[in-house]
Enzyme design. Structure first.
Site, PDB file in Angstrom:
ATOM      1  N   ASP A  29      41.336  46.150  51.205  1.00 42.83           N
ATOM      2  CA  ASP A  29      40.060  46.110  50.754  1.00 42.83           C
ATOM      3  C   ASP A  29      39.366  45.074  50.572  1.00 42.83           C
ATOM      4  O   ASP A  29      37.993  44.906  49.550  1.00 42.83           O
ATOM      5  CB  ASP A  29      39.657  47.259  49.290  1.00 42.83           C
ATOM      6  CG  ASP A  29      40.744  47.148  48.503  1.00 42.83           C
ATOM      7  OD1 ASP A  29      40.435  45.551  47.889  1.00 42.83           O
ATOM      8  OD2 ASP A  29      40.600  47.770  47.448  1.00 42.83           O
ATOM      9  N   GLU A  79      35.109  46.998  46.606  1.00 43.67           N
ATOM     10  CA  GLU A  79      36.378  47.221  47.516  1.00 43.67           C
ATOM     11  C   GLU A  79      36.155  48.687  48.259  1.00 43.67           C
ATOM     12  O   GLU A  79      36.890  48.446  49.548  1.00 43.67           O
ATOM     13  CB  GLU A  79      37.542  46.960  46.630  1.00 43.67           C
ATOM     14  CG  GLU A  79      37.648  45.954  46.418  1.00 43.67           C
ATOM     15  CD  GLU A  79      37.245  45.228  45.477  1.00 43.67           C
ATOM     16  OE1 GLU A  79      37.838  44.339  44.316  1.00 43.67           O
ATOM     17  OE2 GLU A  79      35.664  45.918  44.757  1.00 43.67           O
ATOM     18  N   HIS A  96      39.409  41.821  35.747  1.00 46.10           N
ATOM     19  CA  HIS A  96      38.277  41.103  36.654  1.00 46.10           C
ATOM     20  C   HIS A  96      37.291  42.230  37.596  1.00 46.10           C
ATOM     21  O   HIS A  96      36.578  41.547  38.422  1.00 46.10           O
ATOM     22  CB  HIS A  96      39.473  40.539  38.002  1.00 46.10           C
ATOM     23  CG  HIS A  96      39.894  41.386  38.730  1.00 46.10           C
ATOM     24  ND1 HIS A  96      41.046  42.199  39.098  1.00 46.10           N
ATOM     25  CD2 HIS A  96      39.640  42.062  40.467  1.00 46.10           C
ATOM     26  CE1 HIS A  96      41.003  43.440  39.540  1.00 46.10           C
ATOM     27  NE2 HIS A  96      40.441  42.156  40.699  1.00 46.10           N
ATOM     28  N   HIS A 151      40.900  35.526  33.999  1.00 43.51           N
ATOM     29  CA  HIS A 151      40.132  35.574  35.406  1.00 43.51           C
ATOM     30  C   HIS A 151      39.199  34.681  35.067  1.00 43.51           C
ATOM     31  O   HIS A 151      38.982  34.147  33.920  1.00 43.51           O
ATOM     32  CB  HIS A 151      39.256  36.676  36.003  1.00 43.51           C
ATOM     33  CG  HIS A 151      39.725  36.572  37.654  1.00 43.51           C
ATOM     34  ND1 HIS A 151      37.850  36.290  37.833  1.00 43.51           N
ATOM     35  CD2 HIS A 151      40.337  37.724  38.333  1.00 43.51           C
ATOM     36  CE1 HIS A 151      38.294  36.384  38.861  1.00 43.51           C
ATOM     37  NE2 HIS A 151      39.622  37.236  39.510  1.00 43.51           N
TER      38      HIS A 151
END
Length: 353
Positions: A79, A115, A196, A228
């Site tokens: 995605d 996504e 994240h 992250h």
């Protein structure tokens, strides 16, 4: 995608590997670990670029490759913006597209962002759909995708996990692993944290950090948080959780080191889709810090618990897991058996593509 590349090579199916380097720092170590060398590297990563800038860059650069090279099929995964833009470019050039990890849905285009819409768009473009689960297949059937175009394979992330565990069991190590072994007290229960997702930037990450801080005070645990690199994550995490004895804020790990650390953990708190799929194979419960998840199979199987970014839910479910000596025992992973790549390559070989 690495297991598919390795299986294509094993079965002598000619292919070329293209990377966009949307995340350069994570990409190169994965390529090295799986001993893969890209034929094309678009090198698309730029500091602080917007999704539109990234999308236009990928679309433009992949178009140049499709103009010069002939392909019968383009495989894209999951995605990401990379997958959607490459699929769109292939469609524009009249090339068939196969979508690996097809059919995952929340049907909330803002969660996860971007996504959810990426995978829906990729699904509309694709000619073949390699769905990880029966539920993912049903989502595609509900969207009027023909059953003959769908193959349930399990997820290739499980193939990659087993490949990695096998290498570790056969003596693989590196500096990250050796440093973690010295730094973390594995005689205590270990809570692994990652985060994240864009939709959690701001208040969401602040809430998760509040919960992590409280957990560090209430339980005799080691909390390990590979932070992250996105400033929206780093700034909050380091402000809230620095200089606490049993919270270890570390740099992002390479893939094999992260797998090694997952295996050593008793609980994972994360918003990662991949971790939701991998952890059941390691018998580790996951608290999912998202409002929705497209991986509902893990929730139904008791492998994952959806806690949103609610500090009270995170704290309470952590307490339950840490106090339950049977937590995670003998999980059945609904996301695959480690043979997805073989099924995908056999499908490609046996169908006129």
């Amino acid at each position: 995608m690495a297991p598919i590349c390795l299986e294509l090579t094993k079965q002598q199916v000619p292919f070329k590997l293209c990377v966009t380097a949307q995340h350069r720092h994570m990409l190169d170590q994965v390529l090295d670990f799986f001993e893969l060398k890209p034929d094309f590297d678009l090198n698309s990563m730029q500091p602080n670029q917007s999704l539109n800038q990234l999308s236009s860059r990928i679309l433009s650069e992949i178009d140049k490759i499709f103009e010069k090279e002939h392909f019968d099929l383009v495989l894209v995964h999951g995605d990401t913006t990379t997958s959607t833009m490459v699929a769109l470019a292939a469609f524009h050039c009249g090339i068939r597209v196969a979508h690996v990890e097809a059919g995952l849905r929340t049907y909330n285009k803002r969660s996860p962002f971007p996504e959810e819409l990426n995978r829906q768009i990729t699904g509309r473009i694709s000619d073949f759909h390699f769905a990880p689960t029966e539920k993912a297949k049903q989502n595609l059937l509900n969207e009027h995708i023909q059953a003959s175009q769908i193959l349930v394979t399990g997820n290739t992330v499980i193939d990659a996990l087993f490949y990695t565990l096998n290498k570790i069991d056969n003596g693989y190590t590196n500096g990250f692993i050796e440093n973690l072994a010295k730094k973390i007290d594995f005689s205590k229960k270990v809570v692994l944290v990652t985060g994240h997702r864009r939709e959690s930037f701001g208040a969401g990450f602040e809430n998760v950090c509040e919960a992590i801080l409280e957990i560090s005070k209430k339980h005799d645990v080691e909390i390990v948080y590979p932070v992250h690199l996105n400033p929206n994550v780093q700034n909050v995490v380091y402000e809230k959780l620095s200089n606490i004895k049993n919270i270890h804020l570390i740099a992002p790990l390479d893939y094999p080191s992260f797998v090694w650390l997952m295996r050593k953990s008793n609980l994972i708190i994360s918003d990662s889709g991949g971790i939701q799929e991998e952890a059941p194979s390691l018998n580790i419960p996951v608290l999912v810090t998202r409002e929705t998840t497209e991986r509902d199979e893990g929730i139904q199987a008791g492998c994952s618990i959806l806690v949103e970014t609610d500090p009270n839910k995170i704290i309470e479910e952590t307490r339950k897991v840490l106090n339950n000596s049977d937590a995670g025992n003998s999980m059945n992973n609904p996301y695959g058996d480690g043979f997805a790549a073989i099924k995908i390559v056999e499908f490609i070989k046996n169908n006129s593509i």
